[in-house]
Design a protein around this motif. Structure first.
Motif, PDB file in Angstrom:
ATOM      1  N   ASP A  46       0.837  -1.265   0.158  1.00 25.89           N
ATOM      2  CA  ASP A  46       0.369   0.010  -0.255  1.00 25.89           C
ATOM      3  C   ASP A  46       0.906   1.152   0.337  1.00 25.89           C
ATOM      4  OD1 ASP A  46      -1.233   2.054   0.692  1.00 25.89           O
ATOM      5  OD2 ASP A  46      -3.049   0.798   1.996  1.00 25.89           O
ATOM      6  N   PRO A  47       0.809   2.671  -1.420  1.00 27.45           N
ATOM      7  CA  PRO A  47       1.865   3.333  -1.101  1.00 27.45           C
ATOM      8  C   PRO A  47       1.425   4.293  -0.150  1.00 27.45           C
ATOM      9  CG  PRO A  47       0.629   2.735  -2.823  1.00 27.45           C
ATOM     10  CD  PRO A  47      -0.284   2.221  -2.435  1.00 27.45           C
ATOM     11  N   VAL A  48      -0.272   4.168  -0.010  1.00 32.95           N
ATOM     12  CA  VAL A  48      -0.298   5.146   0.891  1.00 32.95           C
ATOM     13  C   VAL A  48      -0.476   4.930   2.836  1.00 32.95           C
ATOM     14  CG1 VAL A  48      -2.907   6.460   1.773  1.00 32.95           C
ATOM     15  CG2 VAL A  48      -2.162   5.874  -0.669  1.00 32.95           C
ATOM     16  N   VAL A  49      -0.101   4.415   3.125  1.00 37.22           N
ATOM     17  CA  VAL A  49      -0.045   3.994   4.180  1.00 37.22           C
ATOM     18  C   VAL A  49       0.491   2.471   4.296  1.00 37.22           C
ATOM     19  CG1 VAL A  49      -0.806   3.421   6.503  1.00 37.22           C
ATOM     20  CG2 VAL A  49      -2.593   4.615   5.180  1.00 37.22           C
ATOM     21  N   ARG A  50       2.205   2.990   4.815  1.00 39.18           N
ATOM     22  CA  ARG A  50       3.221   2.148   5.409  1.00 39.18           C
ATOM     23  C   ARG A  50       3.072   0.941   5.551  1.00 39.18           C
ATOM     24  NH1 ARG A  50       7.958   5.651   5.709  1.00 39.18           N
ATOM     25  NH2 ARG A  50       8.143   4.361   7.344  1.00 39.18           N
ATOM     26  N   SER A  51       3.367  -0.174   5.653  1.00 40.45           N
ATOM     27  CA  SER A  51       2.928  -0.991   6.462  1.00 40.45           C
ATOM     28  C   SER A  51       3.691  -1.274   7.398  1.00 40.45           C
ATOM     29  CB  SER A  51       4.307  -2.861   5.974  1.00 40.45           C
ATOM     30  OG  SER A  51       2.474  -3.363   4.353  1.00 40.45           O
ATOM     31  N   ASP A  52       4.895  -0.954   7.366  1.00 39.16           N
ATOM     32  CA  ASP A  52       5.658  -0.281   9.382  1.00 39.16           C
ATOM     33  C   ASP A  52       4.403   0.200  10.438  1.00 39.16           C
ATOM     34  OD1 ASP A  52       6.437   1.748   7.632  1.00 39.16           O
ATOM     35  OD2 ASP A  52       8.351   1.812   8.516  1.00 39.16           O
ATOM     36  N   THR A  53       3.806   0.830   9.477  1.00 41.91           N
ATOM     37  CA  THR A  53       3.176   2.107  10.240  1.00 41.91           C
ATOM     38  C   THR A  53       1.638   1.515  10.973  1.00 41.91           C
ATOM     39  OG1 THR A  53       3.196   4.809   8.718  1.00 41.91           O
ATOM     40  CG2 THR A  53       1.496   4.030  10.073  1.00 41.91           C
ATOM     41  N   VAL A  54       1.021   0.505   9.586  1.00 40.33           N
ATOM     42  CA  VAL A  54       0.509  -0.353  10.388  1.00 40.33           C
ATOM     43  C   VAL A  54       1.276  -1.728  11.489  1.00 40.33           C
ATOM     44  CG1 VAL A  54      -1.530  -2.377  10.020  1.00 40.33           C
ATOM     45  CG2 VAL A  54      -0.830  -0.115   8.424  1.00 40.33           C
ATOM     46  N   ARG A  88       1.566  -2.940  17.887  1.00 38.04           N
ATOM     47  CA  ARG A  88       2.066  -3.323  18.708  1.00 38.04           C
ATOM     48  C   ARG A  88       1.398  -2.355  19.484  1.00 38.04           C
ATOM     49  NH1 ARG A  88       6.471  -3.482  14.714  1.00 38.04           N
ATOM     50  NH2 ARG A  88       6.935  -1.132  15.356  1.00 38.04           N
ATOM     51  N   ARG A  89       0.824  -1.269  19.163  1.00 38.06           N
ATOM     52  CA  ARG A  89       0.030   0.140  20.485  1.00 38.06           C
ATOM     53  C   ARG A  89      -0.828  -0.597  21.050  1.00 38.06           C
ATOM     54  NH1 ARG A  89       2.653   3.162  17.343  1.00 38.06           N
ATOM     55  NH2 ARG A  89       0.133   4.253  15.600  1.00 38.06           N
ATOM     56  N   LEU A  90      -1.464  -1.790  20.524  1.00 40.02           N
ATOM     57  CA  LEU A  90      -2.741  -1.899  21.098  1.00 40.02           C
ATOM     58  C   LEU A  90      -2.530  -3.111  21.525  1.00 40.02           C
ATOM     59  CD1 LEU A  90      -5.128  -1.559  17.192  1.00 40.02           C
ATOM     60  CD2 LEU A  90      -5.403  -0.921  19.628  1.00 40.02           C
ATOM     61  N   THR A  94      -4.951  -8.188  15.909  1.00 46.02           N
ATOM     62  CA  THR A  94      -4.816  -8.820  15.104  1.00 46.02           C
ATOM     63  C   THR A  94      -4.147  -8.360  13.730  1.00 46.02           C
ATOM     64  OG1 THR A  94      -5.569 -11.005  15.880  1.00 46.02           O
ATOM     65  CG2 THR A  94      -5.195 -11.347  14.668  1.00 46.02           C
ATOM     66  N   LEU A  95      -3.136  -8.417  13.145  1.00 48.98           N
ATOM     67  CA  LEU A  95      -2.173  -7.971  12.575  1.00 48.98           C
ATOM     68  C   LEU A  95      -1.845  -8.993  11.052  1.00 48.98           C
ATOM     69  CD1 LEU A  95      -1.982  -5.662  10.654  1.00 48.98           C
ATOM     70  CD2 LEU A  95       1.328  -5.762  11.681  1.00 48.98           C
ATOM     71  N   GLU A  96      -3.497  -8.936   9.891  1.00 49.46           N
ATOM     72  CA  GLU A  96      -3.423  -9.581   8.746  1.00 49.46           C
ATOM     73  C   GLU A  96      -2.025  -9.380   7.537  1.00 49.46           C
ATOM     74  OE1 GLU A  96      -3.457 -13.505   6.365  1.00 49.46           O
ATOM     75  OE2 GLU A  96      -4.415 -12.799   8.613  1.00 49.46           O
ATOM     76  N   ILE A  97      -1.061  -9.329   7.682  1.00 48.91           N
ATOM     77  CA  ILE A  97      -0.464  -8.563   6.153  1.00 48.91           C
ATOM     78  C   ILE A  97      -0.539  -9.367   5.038  1.00 48.91           C
ATOM     79  CG2 ILE A  97       1.734  -7.877   5.311  1.00 48.91           C
ATOM     80  CD1 ILE A  97       1.278  -5.598   6.890  1.00 48.91           C
ATOM     81  N   ILE A  98      -0.807  -8.663   4.021  1.00 47.67           N
ATOM     82  CA  ILE A  98      -1.066  -9.625   2.771  1.00 47.67           C
ATOM     83  C   ILE A  98      -0.045  -8.905   1.822  1.00 47.67           C
ATOM     84  CG2 ILE A  98      -2.413 -10.190   0.733  1.00 47.67           C
ATOM     85  CD1 ILE A  98      -4.831  -9.622   2.734  1.00 47.67           C
ATOM     86  N   GLU A  99       0.881  -9.917   1.656  1.00 48.85           N
ATOM     87  CA  GLU A  99       2.780  -9.958   0.760  1.00 48.85           C
ATOM     88  C   GLU A  99       1.574  -9.943  -1.177  1.00 48.85           C
ATOM     89  OE1 GLU A  99       5.001  -9.441   1.999  1.00 48.85           O
ATOM     90  OE2 GLU A  99       4.412 -10.059   4.371  1.00 48.85           O
ATOM     91  N   GLY A 100       2.705  -8.972  -1.551  1.00 48.89           N
ATOM     92  CA  GLY A 100       1.733  -8.970  -3.226  1.00 48.89           C
ATOM     93  C   GLY A 100       1.110  -8.734  -3.388  1.00 48.89           C
ATOM     94  N   ALA A 101       0.510  -7.651  -2.031  1.00 47.73           N
ATOM     95  CA  ALA A 101      -0.844  -6.515  -2.243  1.00 47.73           C
ATOM     96  C   ALA A 101      -1.105  -5.373  -1.752  1.00 47.73           C
ATOM     97  CB  ALA A 101      -2.139  -7.167  -1.473  1.00 47.73           C
ATOM     98  N   GLY A 102      -1.579  -4.144  -2.243  1.00 52.58           N
ATOM     99  CA  GLY A 102      -1.263  -2.994  -2.289  1.00 52.58           C
ATOM    100  C   GLY A 102      -2.641  -2.427  -1.100  1.00 52.58           C
ATOM    101  N   GLN A 103      -3.118  -1.385  -1.691  1.00 51.94           N
ATOM    102  CA  GLN A 103      -5.035  -1.041  -0.778  1.00 51.94           C
ATOM    103  C   GLN A 103      -5.775  -2.376  -1.319  1.00 51.94           C
ATOM    104  OE1 GLN A 103      -5.624   2.813  -1.775  1.00 51.94           O
ATOM    105  NE2 GLN A 103      -3.371   3.697  -2.186  1.00 51.94           N
ATOM    106  N   LEU A 104      -5.351  -2.661  -2.706  1.00 48.07           N
ATOM    107  CA  LEU A 104      -7.008  -2.839  -2.614  1.00 48.07           C
ATOM    108  C   LEU A 104      -6.918  -5.363  -2.403  1.00 48.07           C
ATOM    109  CD1 LEU A 104      -7.074  -1.899  -6.732  1.00 48.07           C
ATOM    110  CD2 LEU A 104      -8.507  -1.419  -4.635  1.00 48.07           C
ATOM    111  N   ALA A 105      -6.321  -5.039  -1.404  1.00 49.37           N
ATOM    112  CA  ALA A 105      -6.251  -6.022  -0.288  1.00 49.37           C
ATOM    113  C   ALA A 105      -7.243  -7.122  -1.201  1.00 49.37           C
ATOM    114  CB  ALA A 105      -5.531  -5.962   0.353  1.00 49.37           C
ATOM    115  N   LEU A 106      -8.030  -6.646  -0.519  1.00 50.53           N
ATOM    116  CA  LEU A 106      -9.673  -7.427  -0.397  1.00 50.53           C
ATOM    117  C   LEU A 106      -9.907  -8.254  -2.267  1.00 50.53           C
ATOM    118  CD1 LEU A 106     -12.061  -8.884   0.599  1.00 50.53           C
ATOM    119  CD2 LEU A 106     -13.505  -6.313  -1.056  1.00 50.53           C
ATOM    120  N   PHE A 107      -9.633  -7.739  -2.527  1.00 54.72           N
ATOM    121  CA  PHE A 107      -9.829  -8.128  -3.957  1.00 54.72           C
ATOM    122  C   PHE A 107      -8.335  -9.072  -4.265  1.00 54.72           C
ATOM    123  CE2 PHE A 107     -11.614  -4.050  -5.016  1.00 54.72           C
ATOM    124  CZ  PHE A 107     -13.516  -4.846  -5.343  1.00 54.72           C
ATOM    125  N   SER A 108      -7.306  -9.141  -3.894  1.00 53.49           N
ATOM    126  CA  SER A 108      -6.258 -10.081  -3.965  1.00 53.49           C
ATOM    127  C   SER A 108      -6.382 -10.946  -3.316  1.00 53.49           C
ATOM    128  CB  SER A 108      -4.616  -8.916  -3.654  1.00 53.49           C
ATOM    129  OG  SER A 108      -4.681  -7.775  -4.304  1.00 53.49           O
TER     130      SER A 108
END
Length: 120
Positions: free
Chosen positions: A76-84, A89-91, A96-110
């Motif tokens: 995702d070029p707008v919200v970087r993964s390290d920010t998420v 971590r702060r929560l 629960t964090l699910e990082i989808i490798e190979g996806a951008g903002q359209l993770a739902l479609f990926s």
């Protein structure tokens, strides 16, 4: 191309993963439909969305005790993964964090099966 089909593809120009997803006609139609719906709301819809999008929700999120599931495309070029990842971590343990490798903002479609499973 984008204006001819009523979809702002330039929004995704910095995200090869998202542009690849938009080459699928079904995904393109879904994104275009959402874009047209948003535009049809007019300036009031934009003003409402803008307020909620740029608002800092951190304090409310930190005060809550509810479990949180975060799903994010690695590219995702707008919200970087390290920010998420930092937000998760702060929560603490309720996140629960699910990082989808190979996806951008359209993770739902990926990875629709992974996204739906996270909410099942």
């Amino acid at each position: 191309f984008a204006s001819a089909f009523g979809c702002p593809l330039h929004v995704y120009e910095d995200s090869p993963a998202d542009l690849a997803m938009l080459s699928d006609p079904d995904v393109f139609c879904s994104v275009r439909s959402g874009f047209r719906f948003t535009i049809a709301q007019g300036h009031r819809g934009f003003a409402t969305d803008a307020y909620h999008i740029v608002r800092d929700w951190s304090e409310l999120a930190m005060r809550s005790k509810a479990p949180v599931t975060l799903i994010h495309g690695r590219h995702d070029p707008v919200v970087r993964s390290d920010t998420v990842e930092g937000f998760a971590r702060r929560l603490g343990g309720r996140a629960t964090l699910e990082i989808i490798e190979g996806a951008g903002q359209l993770a739902l479609f990926s990875a629709p099966e992974r996204v739906c499973k996270a909410f099942d």
